[in-house]
Every structure is written in structure tokens, then in C-alpha cells.
Design a protein around this motif. Structure first.
Motif, PDB file in Angstrom:
ATOM      1  N   ASN A 272       4.720   9.640  -7.802  1.00 49.57           N
ATOM      2  CA  ASN A 272       6.015   9.859  -7.159  1.00 49.57           C
ATOM      3  C   ASN A 272       6.569   8.594  -6.502  1.00 49.57           C
ATOM      4  OD1 ASN A 272       6.559  12.638  -7.642  1.00 49.57           O
ATOM      5  ND2 ASN A 272       5.035  13.200  -6.107  1.00 49.57           N
ATOM      6  N   MET A 273       5.689   7.651  -6.154  1.00 52.99           N
ATOM      7  CA  MET A 273       6.100   6.500  -5.354  1.00 52.99           C
ATOM      8  C   MET A 273       5.752   5.153  -5.988  1.00 52.99           C
ATOM      9  SD  MET A 273       4.532   8.111  -1.829  1.00 52.99           S
ATOM     10  CE  MET A 273       4.225   9.868  -1.837  1.00 52.99           C
ATOM     11  N   GLY A 274       5.320   5.179  -7.229  1.00 49.54           N
ATOM     12  CA  GLY A 274       5.094   3.922  -7.942  1.00 49.54           C
ATOM     13  C   GLY A 274       3.695   3.359  -7.891  1.00 49.54           C
ATOM     14  N   GLY A 275       2.864   3.846  -6.971  1.00 48.54           N
ATOM     15  CA  GLY A 275       1.466   3.439  -6.952  1.00 48.54           C
ATOM     16  C   GLY A 275       1.175   2.062  -6.389  1.00 48.54           C
ATOM     17  N   ARG A 276       2.117   1.442  -5.711  1.00 51.97           N
ATOM     18  CA  ARG A 276       1.845   0.113  -5.157  1.00 51.97           C
ATOM     19  C   ARG A 276       0.975   0.191  -3.905  1.00 51.97           C
ATOM     20  NH1 ARG A 276       7.022  -3.783  -5.523  1.00 51.97           N
ATOM     21  NH2 ARG A 276       5.351  -5.298  -5.213  1.00 51.97           N
ATOM     22  N   ILE A 277       0.800   1.401  -3.398  1.00 50.16           N
ATOM     23  CA  ILE A 277      -0.193   1.672  -2.360  1.00 50.16           C
ATOM     24  C   ILE A 277      -1.066   2.795  -2.890  1.00 50.16           C
ATOM     25  CG2 ILE A 277      -0.590   2.518  -0.014  1.00 50.16           C
ATOM     26  CD1 ILE A 277       2.045   1.309   0.815  1.00 50.16           C
TER      27      ILE A 277
ATOM     28  N   ALA B  27       5.492   4.133   5.800  1.00 51.55           N
ATOM     29  CA  ALA B  27       4.180   3.694   5.338  1.00 51.55           C
ATOM     30  C   ALA B  27       4.296   2.554   4.333  1.00 51.55           C
ATOM     31  CB  ALA B  27       3.420   4.864   4.722  1.00 51.55           C
ATOM     32  N   PHE B  28       5.213   2.694   3.375  1.00 48.15           N
ATOM     33  CA  PHE B  28       5.369   1.651   2.363  1.00 48.15           C
ATOM     34  C   PHE B  28       5.994   0.383   2.954  1.00 48.15           C
ATOM     35  CE2 PHE B  28       4.190   4.795  -0.634  1.00 48.15           C
ATOM     36  CZ  PHE B  28       3.864   4.129  -1.811  1.00 48.15           C
ATOM     37  N   GLY B  29       6.782   0.543   3.992  1.00 48.06           N
ATOM     38  CA  GLY B  29       7.434  -0.620   4.582  1.00 48.06           C
ATOM     39  C   GLY B  29       6.708  -1.243   5.751  1.00 48.06           C
ATOM     40  N   GLY B  30       5.747  -0.510   6.344  1.00 50.85           N
ATOM     41  CA  GLY B  30       5.093  -1.054   7.527  1.00 50.85           C
ATOM     42  C   GLY B  30       3.694  -0.552   7.800  1.00 50.85           C
ATOM     43  N   GLY B  31       3.081   0.158   6.831  1.00 49.38           N
ATOM     44  CA  GLY B  31       1.724   0.642   7.040  1.00 49.38           C
ATOM     45  C   GLY B  31       1.629   1.631   8.186  1.00 49.38           C
ATOM     46  N   LYS B  32       0.448   1.735   8.793  1.00 44.71           N
ATOM     47  CA  LYS B  32       0.285   2.695   9.885  1.00 44.71           C
ATOM     48  C   LYS B  32       1.161   2.333  11.080  1.00 44.71           C
ATOM     49  CE  LYS B  32      -3.700   0.786  12.387  1.00 44.71           C
ATOM     50  NZ  LYS B  32      -5.046   1.069  12.925  1.00 44.71           N
TER      51      LYS B  32
ATOM     52  N   ILE C  53      11.230  -2.647   8.072  1.00 43.67           N
ATOM     53  CA  ILE C  53      10.475  -1.599   7.386  1.00 43.67           C
ATOM     54  C   ILE C  53      11.250  -1.088   6.177  1.00 43.67           C
ATOM     55  CG2 ILE C  53       9.681   0.804   7.582  1.00 43.67           C
ATOM     56  CD1 ILE C  53       8.852   0.138  10.465  1.00 43.67           C
ATOM     57  N   ARG C  54      12.529  -0.842   6.354  1.00 47.03           N
ATOM     58  CA  ARG C  54      13.348  -0.312   5.270  1.00 47.03           C
ATOM     59  C   ARG C  54      13.488  -1.334   4.130  1.00 47.03           C
ATOM     60  NH1 ARG C  54      16.192   4.136   5.791  1.00 47.03           N
ATOM     61  NH2 ARG C  54      17.857   3.357   4.462  1.00 47.03           N
ATOM     62  N   GLU C  55      13.649  -2.579   4.476  1.00 43.28           N
ATOM     63  CA  GLU C  55      13.779  -3.613   3.445  1.00 43.28           C
ATOM     64  C   GLU C  55      12.504  -3.738   2.623  1.00 43.28           C
ATOM     65  OE1 GLU C  55      14.916  -7.066   5.635  1.00 43.28           O
ATOM     66  OE2 GLU C  55      17.052  -6.523   5.699  1.00 43.28           O
ATOM     67  N   LYS C  56      11.359  -3.699   3.303  1.00 41.66           N
ATOM     68  CA  LYS C  56      10.081  -3.793   2.607  1.00 41.66           C
ATOM     69  C   LYS C  56       9.845  -2.539   1.764  1.00 41.66           C
ATOM     70  CE  LYS C  56       5.926  -5.449   1.682  1.00 41.66           C
ATOM     71  NZ  LYS C  56       4.905  -5.495   2.771  1.00 41.66           N
ATOM     72  N   ALA C  57      10.210  -1.386   2.311  1.00 38.68           N
ATOM     73  CA  ALA C  57      10.032  -0.134   1.581  1.00 38.68           C
ATOM     74  C   ALA C  57      10.880  -0.122   0.311  1.00 38.68           C
ATOM     75  CB  ALA C  57      10.395   1.047   2.470  1.00 38.68           C
ATOM     76  N   ARG C  58      12.085  -0.624   0.398  1.00 38.06           N
ATOM     77  CA  ARG C  58      12.970  -0.683  -0.778  1.00 38.06           C
ATOM     78  C   ARG C  58      12.352  -1.536  -1.882  1.00 38.06           C
ATOM     79  NH1 ARG C  58      17.152  -1.939   1.810  1.00 38.06           N
ATOM     80  NH2 ARG C  58      17.915   0.196   2.097  1.00 38.06           N
ATOM     81  N   GLU C  59      11.701  -2.604  -1.486  1.00 41.32           N
ATOM     82  CA  GLU C  59      11.025  -3.482  -2.448  1.00 41.32           C
ATOM     83  C   GLU C  59       9.796  -2.788  -3.039  1.00 41.32           C
ATOM     84  OE1 GLU C  59       8.119  -7.371  -2.156  1.00 41.32           O
ATOM     85  OE2 GLU C  59       9.738  -7.176  -0.704  1.00 41.32           O
ATOM     86  N   MET C  60       8.995  -2.151  -2.186  1.00 38.79           N
ATOM     87  CA  MET C  60       7.747  -1.522  -2.625  1.00 38.79           C
ATOM     88  C   MET C  60       7.983  -0.275  -3.476  1.00 38.79           C
ATOM     89  SD  MET C  60       4.990  -3.134  -1.413  1.00 38.79           S
ATOM     90  CE  MET C  60       3.694  -1.963  -1.081  1.00 38.79           C
TER      91      MET C  60
ATOM     92  N   GLU D 257      -3.525   6.085  -3.081  1.00 40.12           N
ATOM     93  CA  GLU D 257      -3.475   7.372  -2.384  1.00 40.12           C
ATOM     94  C   GLU D 257      -4.296   7.307  -1.098  1.00 40.12           C
ATOM     95  OE1 GLU D 257      -1.644  10.982  -2.238  1.00 40.12           O
ATOM     96  OE2 GLU D 257      -1.587   9.727  -4.035  1.00 40.12           O
ATOM     97  N   GLU D 258      -5.468   6.724  -1.185  1.00 33.23           N
ATOM     98  CA  GLU D 258      -6.356   6.652  -0.020  1.00 33.23           C
ATOM     99  C   GLU D 258      -5.738   5.822   1.101  1.00 33.23           C
ATOM    100  OE1 GLU D 258     -10.786   4.886   1.016  1.00 33.23           O
ATOM    101  OE2 GLU D 258     -10.470   5.863  -0.925  1.00 33.23           O
ATOM    102  N   ASP D 259      -5.170   4.683   0.756  1.00 34.25           N
ATOM    103  CA  ASP D 259      -4.559   3.829   1.782  1.00 34.25           C
ATOM    104  C   ASP D 259      -3.326   4.486   2.380  1.00 34.25           C
ATOM    105  OD1 ASP D 259      -6.487   1.908   1.428  1.00 34.25           O
ATOM    106  OD2 ASP D 259      -5.260   0.607   0.158  1.00 34.25           O
ATOM    107  N   PHE D 260      -2.531   5.135   1.523  1.00 35.26           N
ATOM    108  CA  PHE D 260      -1.307   5.770   2.002  1.00 35.26           C
ATOM    109  C   PHE D 260      -1.600   6.847   3.033  1.00 35.26           C
ATOM    110  CE2 PHE D 260       1.612   9.401   1.643  1.00 35.26           C
ATOM    111  CZ  PHE D 260       2.786   8.819   2.104  1.00 35.26           C
ATOM    112  N   ILE D 261      -2.492   7.777   2.700  1.00 30.22           N
ATOM    113  CA  ILE D 261      -2.722   8.879   3.626  1.00 30.22           C
ATOM    114  C   ILE D 261      -3.440   8.405   4.884  1.00 30.22           C
ATOM    115  CG2 ILE D 261      -4.914   9.682   2.656  1.00 30.22           C
ATOM    116  CD1 ILE D 261      -1.943  11.798   4.018  1.00 30.22           C
ATOM    117  N   GLN D 262      -4.247   7.353   4.785  1.00 30.65           N
ATOM    118  CA  GLN D 262      -4.861   6.810   5.996  1.00 30.65           C
ATOM    119  C   GLN D 262      -3.799   6.245   6.927  1.00 30.65           C
ATOM    120  OE1 GLN D 262      -8.557   6.784   6.638  1.00 30.65           O
ATOM    121  NE2 GLN D 262      -7.451   6.807   8.568  1.00 30.65           N
ATOM    122  N   MET D 263      -2.775   5.611   6.355  1.00 31.23           N
ATOM    123  CA  MET D 263      -1.658   5.104   7.161  1.00 31.23           C
ATOM    124  C   MET D 263      -0.959   6.248   7.890  1.00 31.23           C
ATOM    125  SD  MET D 263       0.055   2.530   4.392  1.00 31.23           S
ATOM    126  CE  MET D 263      -0.792   1.068   3.775  1.00 31.23           C
ATOM    127  N   VAL D 264      -0.766   7.355   7.184  1.00 29.03           N
ATOM    128  CA  VAL D 264      -0.049   8.496   7.771  1.00 29.03           C
ATOM    129  C   VAL D 264      -0.867   9.146   8.876  1.00 29.03           C
ATOM    130  CG1 VAL D 264       0.893  10.795   7.306  1.00 29.03           C
ATOM    131  CG2 VAL D 264       1.250   8.938   5.651  1.00 29.03           C
TER     132      VAL D 264
END
Length: 344
Positions: free
Chosen positions: A94-99, A297-302, A6-13, A101-108
Motif C-alpha cells: 500500500n505504501m511502496g515498501g521503502r520502510i 512515520a514515512f516522513g519522520g520515523g517515530k 515531515i510532509r516533504e520527506k513523506a511525499r518523496e518516500m 513492515e517491522e520498522d513501520f509498526i515499531q515507529m507507530v
């Protein structure tokens, strides 16, 4: 999926916006607002983490707390842990937009529910922020909490009604967002609230109302006076005012005044279950987790959100075993080691 993955993917995203440091303490991202850092010198973000790190725990292993119960009940729901996902917006700036807003908060919201707890959604200058949060809550049959920026009262009441329609469990005002740079940049005025304004907001709905951004005893007592259901002791992750104390420094005095009279959340620098235990021992009823949820969320979704919350919960259980706490109610000041310096 592992935490390392998760951390490795998040660092990339999150490249260019968050370094996903081995220790997320605000030092590498000082002044990066917009971004993931703390405002100005970054000292308020750093203070949250350092204040927690200075607290020492009493190790106890002669007791019957072999299988701690970390369940709690709030807002009419039984939760598997006293750990909630904090309100977070701004995936685009704040996070680069690679996810989105709608997808991000649904994951959370979804990941939090699957972990047995509650996720919060936030508000922002772009209407899509709040709308996406309400959509996610609606998709989970109301299992979420909507937090609104300190706009004019008529604008807040409008959003409270929308949260009611979405079936939200509670609503809140992050009054600590009164000076947010990002809101100003988007032409969305926000500001402090008077007691009369807060009373009007609370009387406008039957939903429990949370005041997020309480850092002093007097304002905790005001929150109680105006009829708020809960407070969040928070300096907004160190993102609005430089040189504030850390949350762990002010929480004990606030809890001394209002503990047992109003629900107390602590928000700031939570990175592990041990941090959760410290905040509970200092007087919180539950905690909010912010930046680790973004990484998850950025490294592993929901699934990543669910995994990180469950990891923190498991660490809390282990820490309770090693400090003699059989349930959340049994966590108190006896957990904290206090060094006494003798002066001759």
C-alpha cells in the motif's frame, strides 16, 4: 524537525503510492486500492472528510476553561490525549515498501507511547504484518493494542493468545475488514461474524475486546450485548464498501444508543484537533488517526509520529479553549452549531 519537513520527506518516500496532498480528502486517490485511496468511486473515504467539514462549532470565550485537561483513562492506562494511532498494515503493497513492515509498526507503537498515548497494530495476509506488530508491542513492554482480521474463530483465538503473550493492553477484531480485496488476493479468507462467534471470541480471553467497523445503531447494540469492551465507529477508511455515509453522519445515533455503556472510538478523516473535538462532541470517547500517522512515520520515523500526535493534541486544547470545554467530559453537543431554518 517540522511538520513541513515531515510532509516533504513523506511525499518523496511515498511517491507513486500517496501524493501527501495538502488536504487529505480522498479525491486524488479515488479507487486506488491497493494503495492509499478509497474503494471504487472513493466516495466513502471522501464522505468521512466531508461529513466532518460540514460541522460548525460554537465559539465561546466567556468561561474558565483556560487550561483544558485532555487526559483520559482507558484499558488501565492514563493517556495524555484521547487520540490513538489506528491499526495500519501493508507498508509493502500500500505504501511502496521503502520502510519495512517491522520498522513501520515499531515507529507507530513507539512514537505513540512517547506522545503519551497508544498505538494499534494490525493484521494481514502476510504473517509478518501481525508478527511485526506484536514484536513492537513486546518491545514497548505491552504498550499497544493488537487488531485482528475477521478470520475463522480458531485463527483469531490463536492470535489473541499471541497478543496476550506479548502483553498487549487489549485486542480487537476489525470486522469492517470482512471484504478486503488485499486479503482475498493473498488467499486469506475473512468474513462477517455471528453473535455466537463473537461471544466465543470474547469469552476466550480476559483482555478487553474491541469491535472495529460499527456503522449502525443495531450493530452497536449487538456489540454491547455480546460483551465487547469497545467499538470503533468506522468504514475502514472508505476502503471496503463504496457509498457508505461518513462516520460523523452515523456517530450521533450510535452514541445515543450505547454512550456510557461501552467505549466508543471514532475513526475516519481525522486531520486536526478540531476534528477530534467534533467527534468527541458527537459522542465519541476517543478517536483513531490513520493516514496522517503514515505520513508522519514515512516522513519522520517515530519522532514524526510523536510530533503529529502532539500537534493534534495541542490543536484540540486550543479548540477546547475557544469552545468553553475544560476537560474531555465537558465536551458535548453544546459545542456543535445547529442551524435552524424557519419556514413561514
Amino acid at each position: 524537525m517540522t511538520i513541513k519537513e515531515i510532509r516533504e520527506k513523506a511525499r518523496e518516500m511515498l511517491k507513486g503510492y500517496c501524493r501527501v496532498c495538502p488536504i487529505c480528502d480522498g479525491k486524488a486517490c479515488r479507487g486506488e486500492v491497493p494503495g492509499m485511496g478509497g474503494i471504487g468511486t472513493g466516495s466513502s473515504f471522501v464522505a468521512n472528510v466531508e461529513a466532518l467539514s460540514k460541522i460548525r462549532l460554537n465559539l465561546r470565550t466567556i468561561h474558565d476553561a483556560k487550561e483544558p485537561d485532555i487526559c483520559v483513562e482507558m484499558f488501565g492506562k492514563k493517556l495524555d490525549m484521547p487520540i490513538l494511532a489506528a491499526p495500519i498494515t501493508g507498508s509493502s503493497y500500500n505504501m511502496g515498501g521503502r520502510i519495512s513492515e517491522e520498522d513501520f509498526i515499531q515507529m507507530v507503537i513507539s512514537g505513540s507511547k512517547e506522545a503519551g498515548t497508544i498505538g494499534m497494530c494490525g493484521d494481514g495476509g502476510d504473517p509478518v504484518f501481525y508478527e511485526s506488530g506484536l514484536k513492537a508491542i513486546r518491545n514497548e513492554n505491552g504498550h499497544g493494542i493488537a487488531i485482528i482480521k475477521p478470520r475463522s474463530n480458531d485463527q483469531i483465538i490463536k492470535r489473541i493468545k499471541e497478543a496476550e503473550d506479548a502483553g498487549a493492553l487489549a485486542v480487537g477484531i476489525d470486522i469492517d475488514g470482512a471484504g478486503l480485496i488485499t486479503m482475498a488476493l493473498m488467499g486469506q479468507p475473512v468474513g462477517p461474524k455471528t453473535k455466537e462467534e463473537l461471544k466465543a471470541l470474547i469469552s476466550s480471553s480476559s483482555l478487553p475486546l474491541i469491535l472495529k467497523g460499527i456503522m449502525t445503531e443495531d450493530e452497536a447494540e449487538i456489540a454491547l450485548e455480546v460483551g465487547a469492551s469497545a467499538i470503533v465507529v468506522s468504514n475502514h477508511g472508505g476502503r471496503i464498501l463504496d457509498h457508505t455515509p461518513g462516520v460523523a453522519e452515523v456517530l450521533p445515533r450510535i452514541a445515543e444508543k450505547v454512550k456510557g455503556k461501552i467505549l466508543i472510538f471514532a475513526d475516519g478523516g481525522v486531520r486536526s484537533g478540531v476534528d477530534v473535538l467534533k467527534y468527541l462532541a458527537l459522542g465519541a470517547d476517543a478517536v483513531l488517526v490513520g493516514r496522517p500517522i503514515i505520513h508522519a512515520a514515512f516522513g519522520g520515523g517515530k519522532e514524526g509520529v510523536k510530533l503529529i500526535l502532539e500537534k493534534i493534541a495541542q490543536e484540540l486544547k486550543q479548540a477546547m479553549i475557544l469552545t468553553g470545554c475544560k476537560d474531555i467530559k465537558s465536551i458535548d453537543g453544546k459545542v456543535i452549531y445547529i442551524m435552524i431554518i424557519l419556514v413561514e
